[in-house]
Scaffold this active site. Structure first.
Site, PDB file in Angstrom:
ATOM      1  CG  ASP A 267      -1.883   1.072   1.342  1.00 33.23           C
ATOM      2  OD1 ASP A 267      -1.633   2.152   0.767  1.00 33.23           O
ATOM      3  OD2 ASP A 267      -2.921   0.871   1.991  1.00 33.23           O
TER       4      ASP A 267
ATOM      5  CE1 TYR B 165      -7.931  12.159  -7.880  1.00 34.73           C
ATOM      6  CE2 TYR B 165      -9.061  13.642  -9.396  1.00 34.73           C
ATOM      7  CZ  TYR B 165      -8.190  12.583  -9.170  1.00 34.73           C
ATOM      8  OH  TYR B 165      -7.572  11.954 -10.243  1.00 34.73           O
TER       9      TYR B 165
HETATM   10  P1  NDP Z   1      -8.007   2.695 -11.339  1.00 38.05           P
HETATM   11  O1  NDP Z   1      -8.884   2.717 -10.132  1.00 38.05           O
HETATM   12  O2  NDP Z   1      -8.391   1.830 -12.477  1.00 38.05           O
HETATM   13  O3  NDP Z   1      -6.519   2.286 -10.887  1.00 38.05           O
HETATM   14  C1  NDP Z   1      -5.947   2.804  -9.723  1.00 38.05           C
HETATM   15  C2  NDP Z   1      -4.725   1.969  -9.361  1.00 38.05           C
HETATM   16  O4  NDP Z   1      -4.126   2.553  -8.197  1.00 38.05           O
HETATM   17  C3  NDP Z   1      -5.059   0.548  -9.036  1.00 38.05           C
HETATM   18  O5  NDP Z   1      -4.089  -0.306  -9.606  1.00 38.05           O
HETATM   19  C4  NDP Z   1      -4.970   0.497  -7.518  1.00 38.05           C
HETATM   20  O6  NDP Z   1      -4.506  -0.782  -7.119  1.00 38.05           O
HETATM   21  C5  NDP Z   1      -3.901   1.553  -7.253  1.00 38.05           C
HETATM   22  N1  NDP Z   1      -3.984   2.072  -5.893  1.00 38.05           N
HETATM   23  C6  NDP Z   1      -4.975   2.836  -5.361  1.00 38.05           C
HETATM   24  N2  NDP Z   1      -4.718   3.091  -4.072  1.00 38.05           N
HETATM   25  C7  NDP Z   1      -3.545   2.477  -3.792  1.00 38.05           C
HETATM   26  C8  NDP Z   1      -2.757   2.336  -2.616  1.00 38.05           C
HETATM   27  N3  NDP Z   1      -3.121   2.919  -1.459  1.00 38.05           N
HETATM   28  N4  NDP Z   1      -1.609   1.629  -2.665  1.00 38.05           N
HETATM   29  C9  NDP Z   1      -1.229   1.050  -3.822  1.00 38.05           C
HETATM   30  N5  NDP Z   1      -1.920   1.120  -4.961  1.00 38.05           N
HETATM   31  C10 NDP Z   1      -3.067   1.823  -4.938  1.00 38.05           C
HETATM   32  O7  NDP Z   1      -7.852   4.202 -11.782  1.00 38.05           O
HETATM   33  P2  NDP Z   1      -7.024   4.916 -12.968  1.00 38.05           P
HETATM   34  O8  NDP Z   1      -6.202   3.958 -13.706  1.00 38.05           O
HETATM   35  O9  NDP Z   1      -7.989   5.754 -13.693  1.00 38.05           O
HETATM   36  O10 NDP Z   1      -6.136   5.890 -12.089  1.00 38.05           O
HETATM   37  C11 NDP Z   1      -4.720   5.891 -12.115  1.00 38.05           C
HETATM   38  C12 NDP Z   1      -4.235   7.280 -11.772  1.00 38.05           C
HETATM   39  O11 NDP Z   1      -4.700   8.196 -12.761  1.00 38.05           O
HETATM   40  C13 NDP Z   1      -4.712   7.847 -10.453  1.00 38.05           C
HETATM   41  O12 NDP Z   1      -3.661   8.563  -9.869  1.00 38.05           O
HETATM   42  C14 NDP Z   1      -5.861   8.783 -10.845  1.00 38.05           C
HETATM   43  O13 NDP Z   1      -6.025   9.811  -9.912  1.00 38.05           O
HETATM   44  C15 NDP Z   1      -5.332   9.309 -12.153  1.00 38.05           C
HETATM   45  N6  NDP Z   1      -6.301   9.853 -13.103  1.00 38.05           N
HETATM   46  C16 NDP Z   1      -7.418   9.160 -13.483  1.00 38.05           C
HETATM   47  C17 NDP Z   1      -8.288   9.687 -14.420  1.00 38.05           C
HETATM   48  C18 NDP Z   1      -9.544   9.010 -14.842  1.00 38.05           C
HETATM   49  O14 NDP Z   1     -10.474   9.705 -15.301  1.00 38.05           O
HETATM   50  N7  NDP Z   1      -9.639   7.690 -14.767  1.00 38.05           N
HETATM   51  C19 NDP Z   1      -7.987  10.974 -15.070  1.00 38.05           C
HETATM   52  C20 NDP Z   1      -6.794  11.622 -14.600  1.00 38.05           C
HETATM   53  C21 NDP Z   1      -5.972  11.059 -13.676  1.00 38.05           C
HETATM   54  P3  NDP Z   1      -5.034  -1.617  -5.854  1.00 38.05           P
HETATM   55  O15 NDP Z   1      -6.473  -1.285  -5.655  1.00 38.05           O
HETATM   56  O16 NDP Z   1      -4.774  -3.042  -6.240  1.00 38.05           O
HETATM   57  O17 NDP Z   1      -4.149  -1.175  -4.755  1.00 38.05           O
HETATM   58  C1  8X3 Z   2      -9.760  12.302 -12.904  1.00 41.72           C
HETATM   59  C2  8X3 Z   2     -10.373  13.296 -13.823  1.00 41.72           C
HETATM   60  O1  8X3 Z   2     -12.139  15.099 -13.944  1.00 41.72           O
HETATM   61  O2  8X3 Z   2     -12.811  12.883 -13.179  1.00 41.72           O
HETATM   62  O3  8X3 Z   2      -8.540  12.795 -12.446  1.00 41.72           O
HETATM   63  O4  8X3 Z   2     -11.567  14.348 -11.762  1.00 41.72           O
HETATM   64  S1  8X3 Z   2     -11.798  13.927 -13.128  1.00 41.72           S
END
Ligand code: NDP
Ligand code: 8X3
Length: 253
Positions: free
Chosen positions: A60, A153
């Protein structure tokens, strides 16, 4: 060993797709996350499909000791990390500031900011030793413009943007590149997590337009890592065609 990429949050979404992209491109890949089964599935899938070596680490990112222990105990040959992708992160809730839950705020700050700092600090000594490296931090359009009910966020993603700029300045002398990649709305598990398993509410986020997909973001991340050695992409923001920024989304595209 091939070049090595270390990806946090590789059990789903961007991280998972990025692991696939780098493995397909000849990198050895360290995948990390909390969900053991998802990690094992990804490791089995990638190892069977590509000739790259895949190492899975379960921790984590909020847990400072676990982060440092996992990274310090990497087998020697895996310590030569070329690219670190700080991707693990999440949003929890979409509430007015006065109504939001403190626990949600703490988890976002501890994951999106502290987690990124712990992992970076633990990996950096290996890059300093090699006198090269590339850190790619996953920010967001939410780190460019604050939107209603995005409060903490957005704050964590503004912080990712600031820390990326700071790292770029401070690590210049060590020839370590720092890039921030800022995606807009992308359909991954992100909204399922944000809305705490409410799949209907999550699906609504992407209704009426074609969002980014994890593979689109993985391509952009890989591009940043594959430019010539003397080039650094500082900041790359990408959205789907229907989105201009945090505020403007044209449904129907
Ligand atoms: P997902 O939820 O699909 O993936 C998130 C990943 O982060 C998972 O692999 C999860 O793994 C891991 N994770 C979350 N919390 C922890 C933790 N405490 N320790 C270790 N691993 C962790 O989301 P996305 O792929 O969309 O998100 C990836 C990144 O992109 C994030 O930082 C998000 O804020 C950012 N983002 C997302 C957008 C979107 O619209 N989807 C747009 C812009 C940015 P597990 O649960 O196995 O730990
Ligand atoms: C995730 C993009 O706009 O859903 O970082 O917050 S938004």
């Amino acid at each position: 060993m091939n070049k090595i990429v270390f990806i946090t949050g590789a059990t789903s979404g961007f991280g998972r797709a990025t692991a696939e992209k780098f493995a397909a491109s000849g990198y050895d890949v360290i995948i990390t996350g909390r969900r053991k089964q998802k990690l094992q599935e990804a490791q089995t899938h990638l190892s069977s499909r590509y000739s790259s070596k895949i190492l899975a680490l379960e921790f984590d990112v909020q847990n400072k000791q676990a982060v440092f222990s996992a990274i310090e105990h990497l087998p020697e040959e895996w310590k030569k990390i070329d690219v670190l992708i700080n991707n693990a992160g999440l949003a929890l809730g979409r509430d007015f500031f006065d109504e939001a839950a403190l626990n949600d705020w703490e988890t976002m700050v501890n994951t999106n900011l502290s987690g990124l700092l712990y992992v970076s600090k633990a990996v950096l000594p290996y890059m300093l030793k090699q006198k090269k490296g590339h850190i790619i931090n996953i920010g967001s359009t939410a780190g460019k413009e604050v939107y209603e009910k995005g409060n903490v966020y957005c704050a964590t993603k503004f912080a990712v943007n600031a820390i990326s700029q700071a790292m770029r300045i401070d690590l210049l002398q060590h020839k370590i590149k720092v890039t921030s990649v800022n995606p807009g709305a992308a359909e991954t598990e992100f909204s399922e997590v944000r809305f705490k398993g409410n799949l209907e509410q999550a699906a609504k986020v992407y209704e009426g337009f074609r969002p980014l997909y994890a593979e689109d973001v993985a391509e952009a991340i890989y591009y940043c890592a594959s430019v010539p050695e003397h080039v650094c992409i500082n900041d790359l923001t990408l959205t789907c065609l229907a989105q201009a920024n945090s505020f403007y989304l044209h449904k129907g595209l």
